[in-house]
Design an enzyme around this catalytic site. Structure first.
Site, short mmCIF file in Angstrom:
data_model
loop_
_atom_site.label_atom_id
_atom_site.label_comp_id
_atom_site.label_asym_id
_atom_site.label_seq_id
_atom_site.Cartn_x
_atom_site.Cartn_y
_atom_site.Cartn_z
N CYS A 1 0.82 -1.24 0.00
CA CYS A 1 0.00 0.00 0.00
C CYS A 1 0.84 1.27 0.00
CB CYS A 1 -0.95 0.01 1.19
SG CYS A 1 -2.14 -1.33 1.12
N HIS B 1 -3.21 7.37 2.24
CA HIS B 1 -3.61 6.05 1.74
C HIS B 1 -4.95 5.70 2.39
CE1 HIS B 1 -3.96 1.94 0.79
NE2 HIS B 1 -3.66 1.50 2.00
N ASN C 1 -10.02 -0.13 0.05
CA ASN C 1 -8.55 -0.02 0.01
C ASN C 1 -8.05 -0.53 -1.35
OD1 ASN C 1 -5.80 -0.33 0.30
ND2 ASN C 1 -5.89 -1.28 2.31
N1 ACO Z 1 -18.08 -8.77 9.33
C1 ACO Z 1 -18.53 -9.04 10.56
N2 ACO Z 1 -17.72 -9.40 11.57
C2 ACO Z 1 -16.39 -9.44 11.31
C3 ACO Z 1 -15.86 -9.16 10.03
C4 ACO Z 1 -16.77 -8.82 9.03
N3 ACO Z 1 -16.36 -8.51 7.77
N4 ACO Z 1 -14.53 -9.29 10.08
C5 ACO Z 1 -14.21 -9.63 11.33
N5 ACO Z 1 -15.33 -9.74 12.09
C6 ACO Z 1 -15.46 -10.08 13.51
C7 ACO Z 1 -14.25 -10.84 14.00
O1 ACO Z 1 -14.38 -12.22 13.75
C8 ACO Z 1 -14.28 -10.52 15.48
O2 ACO Z 1 -15.23 -11.33 16.10
P1 ACO Z 1 -14.95 -11.96 17.55
O3 ACO Z 1 -14.79 -10.79 18.47
O4 ACO Z 1 -16.17 -12.80 17.80
O5 ACO Z 1 -13.69 -12.75 17.40
C9 ACO Z 1 -14.78 -9.08 15.52
O6 ACO Z 1 -15.44 -8.87 14.26
C10 ACO Z 1 -13.68 -8.06 15.72
O7 ACO Z 1 -12.61 -8.32 14.80
P2 ACO Z 1 -11.29 -7.47 14.82
O8 ACO Z 1 -10.37 -8.00 13.78
O9 ACO Z 1 -10.76 -7.36 16.22
O10 ACO Z 1 -11.86 -6.03 14.37
P3 ACO Z 1 -11.13 -4.66 14.33
O11 ACO Z 1 -11.89 -3.69 15.11
O12 ACO Z 1 -9.65 -4.76 14.61
O13 ACO Z 1 -11.30 -4.24 12.79
C11 ACO Z 1 -10.01 -4.14 10.73
C12 ACO Z 1 -10.68 -5.05 11.78
C13 ACO Z 1 -11.06 -3.28 10.09
C14 ACO Z 1 -9.34 -5.03 9.71
C15 ACO Z 1 -8.96 -3.23 11.42
O14 ACO Z 1 -8.15 -3.98 12.28
C16 ACO Z 1 -8.08 -2.50 10.42
O15 ACO Z 1 -8.52 -1.63 9.69
N6 ACO Z 1 -6.77 -2.78 10.40
C17 ACO Z 1 -5.82 -2.08 9.55
C18 ACO Z 1 -5.86 -2.56 8.15
C19 ACO Z 1 -4.93 -1.67 7.32
O16 ACO Z 1 -4.71 -0.52 7.63
N7 ACO Z 1 -4.37 -2.17 6.29
C20 ACO Z 1 -3.47 -1.25 5.54
C21 ACO Z 1 -2.52 -1.91 4.87
S1 ACO Z 1 -3.21 -2.99 3.68
C22 ACO Z 1 -1.92 -3.43 2.60
O17 ACO Z 1 -0.79 -3.05 2.74
C23 ACO Z 1 -2.26 -4.41 1.55
#
Ligand code: ACO
Length: 317
Positions: free
Chosen positions: A114, A244, A274
Site C-alpha cells: 500500500c 492512503h 482499500n
Molecule cells: N463482518 C462481521 N464481523 C467481522 C468481520 C466482518 N467482515 N470481520 C471480522 N469480524 C469479527 C471478528 O471475527 C471478530 O469477532 P470476535 O470478536 O467474535 O472474534 C470481531 O469482528 C472483531 O474483529 P477485529 O479484527 O478485532 O476487528 P477490528 O476492530 O480490529 O477491525 C479491521 C478489523 C477493520 C481489519 C482493522 O483492524 C483494520 O482496519 N486494520 C488495519 C488494516 C490496514 O490498515 N491495512 C493497511 C494496509 S493494507 C496493505 O498493505 C495491503
C-alpha cells in the site's frame, strides 16, 4: 539551479462493477453496519475479466497525459507500483509503455504494497532531480480482488480495484513540486500482512488487522512529523492531506494529529475501499479534478502497507 519534480497530470480508472456492503452480506457473514463502523467503507469497484492491472494502468495514464497536455513520446520513465501484476514479468510498466506506443525511455514495476505509490513517486523524483529523466509517469494499479480470499470476511470486505496515475515534469522553479519524501520499511513485521505462495500458486492475502492498525497509527504519525520537520512546517500549514485509504478511523486519527479538519482531508475509502498502491493517485485525481486541490496548495501524502513499508511525501502543486 536545482531540479524539482512537479506534478502536472492526474488520471484514474475504476472498474465498472460496483459491489456494495449489502452485496457482500448476501455471500458471507457480515453486515453493512459492521463494515461501515469499523472501516468507513460502503462499496468497492471490482475488476471484470477484461479489466486488468495493465488495462487500468493504461486508462489512468492516458487521462494523466491528457491532463498534462503531453504526448506519451515525451515520457522518459514509467514506474508502476503494484502488488497485483497480471504476470510475473514482463513488468506491468513495460506493457503500459507498449500500449502507450512509447518508442523510448525505460519502465519498471515497484512493490511496496500500500506504500507503493509513495515509493514510486520518490523513485521518479530521484531520476528527475538527477537530470536523468525530464518527464515521468508514476502509476498505482491494483486488482486485489484476485488475491483476496472471498470466504474470509476479515479481509475481503476491505479491498477494491482501480488505478491512478500522475505525470511528473522537471522544473527549476523554487518551492514547487515534490519538496521532500520519507521512506521506511521494517521487514521484521513481514508476517502481519502478506500474500502467500510462489507466483504459480493461487496467492491469497493474510492480515492480522489489529496489529497492522497499531503499527499504522504509530508509524504514520512519525513519518508525517518527519515530513513537517524536514520543511519547517506545522500540521495546520498543510492545505490537503491525501492519505492512503485503508480505514476511515486511521485517516481521522491522522487528521486529528495534524489538527486538520476533515474537510481538508481527501477521503475516498467510503466508495473505493482499500485499492493499495492505487488509492493515493485515485484520491489526488478526484480532488484535483473537482477543484478542491488547487495550484499552489501544499499537499501531504502518507501510506503504510505490507512489508511493513511506510512513507510520506510533501508537495506543492
Ligand atoms: N463482518 C462481521 N464481523 C467481522 C468481520 C466482518 N467482515 N470481520 C471480522 N469480524 C469479527 C471478528 O471475527 C471478530 O469477532 P470476535 O470478536 O467474535 O472474534 C470481531 O469482528 C472483531 O474483529 P477485529 O479484527 O478485532 O476487528 P477490528 O476492530 O480490529 O477491525 C479491521 C478489523 C477493520 C481489519 C482493522 O483492524 C483494520 O482496519 N486494520 C488495519 C488494516 C490496514 O490498515 N491495512 C493497511 C494496509 S493494507 C496493505 O498493505 C495491503
Amino acid at each position: 539551479m536545482s531540479l524539482r519534480a512537479r506534478l502536472t497530470g492526474f488520471g484514474s480508472y475504476l472498474p465498472k462493477q460496483v459491489v456494495t456492503n449489502a452485496d457482500l452480506a448476501e455471500r458471507i457473514e457480515t453486515s453493512d453496519e459492521w463494515i461501515r463502523t469499523r472501516t468507513g467503507i460502503a462499496q468497492r469497484h471490482i475488476a471484470g475479466e477484461d479489466e486488468t492491472a495493465v488495462s487500468m494502468a493504461v486508462n489512468s495514464a492516458r487521462a494523466a497525459l491528457a491532463y498534462a497536455g503531453i504526448d506519451a513520446q515525451e515520457i522518459g520513465a514509467v514506474i508502476v507500483a503494484t502488488a497485483t501484476p497480471d504476470q510475473c514479468f514482463p513488468a506491468t510498466a513495460v506493457r503500459v509503455q507498449a500500449e502507450l506506443g512509447m518508442a523510448a525511455g525505460f519502465a519498471f514495476d515497484l512493490t511496496a504494497a500500500c506504500s507503493g505509490f509513495v515509493y514510486a513517486l520518490a523513485t521518479a523524483e530521484a531520476f528527475i532531480r538527477s537530470g536523468q529523466v525530464k518527464k515521468a509517469l508514476v502509476i498505482g494499479t491494483e486488482v486485489y480482488s484476485r488475491i483476496v480470499d472471498w470466504e474470509d470476511r476479515t479481509t475481503c470486505v476491505l479491498f477494491g480495484d482501480g488505478a491512478g496515475a500522475v505525470v511528473l515534469e522537471a522544473t527549476e522553479e523554487e518551492g514547487l513540486g515534490i519538496l521532500s519524501t520519507h521512506l521506511h520499511s521494517d521487514g521484521s513485521h513481514g508476517d502481519i500482512l502478506y500474500v502467500d505462495g510462489p507466483a504459480t500458486a493461487k496467492p491469497v492475502l493474510h492480515m492480522q488487522g489489529r496489529e497492522v492498525f497499531r503499527h499504522a497509527v504509530a508509524k504514520l504519525s512519525s513519518v508525517v512529523d518527519e515530513a513537517l520537520a524536514a520543511n519547517g512546517l506545522q500540521g495546520q500549514d498543510i492545505a490537503w492531506l491525501v492519505p492512503h485509504q485503508a480505514n476511515l478511523r486511521i485517516i481521522e486519527g491522522m487528521a486529528k494529529k495534524l489538527a486538520l479538519p476533515l474537510d481538508r482531508v481527501v477521503v475516498t475509502v467510503d466508495r473505493h475501499a482499500n485499492t493499495s498502491a492505487a488509492s493515493i493517485p485515485l484520491a489526488l485525481d478526484e480532488a484535483v479534478r473537482d477543484g478542491r486541490i488547487k495550484p499552489g496548495d501544499l499537499v501531504l501524502l502518507e501510506a503504510l502497507g505490507g512489508g511493513l513499508t511506510w512513507g510520506s511525501a510533501l508537495l506543492r502543486l
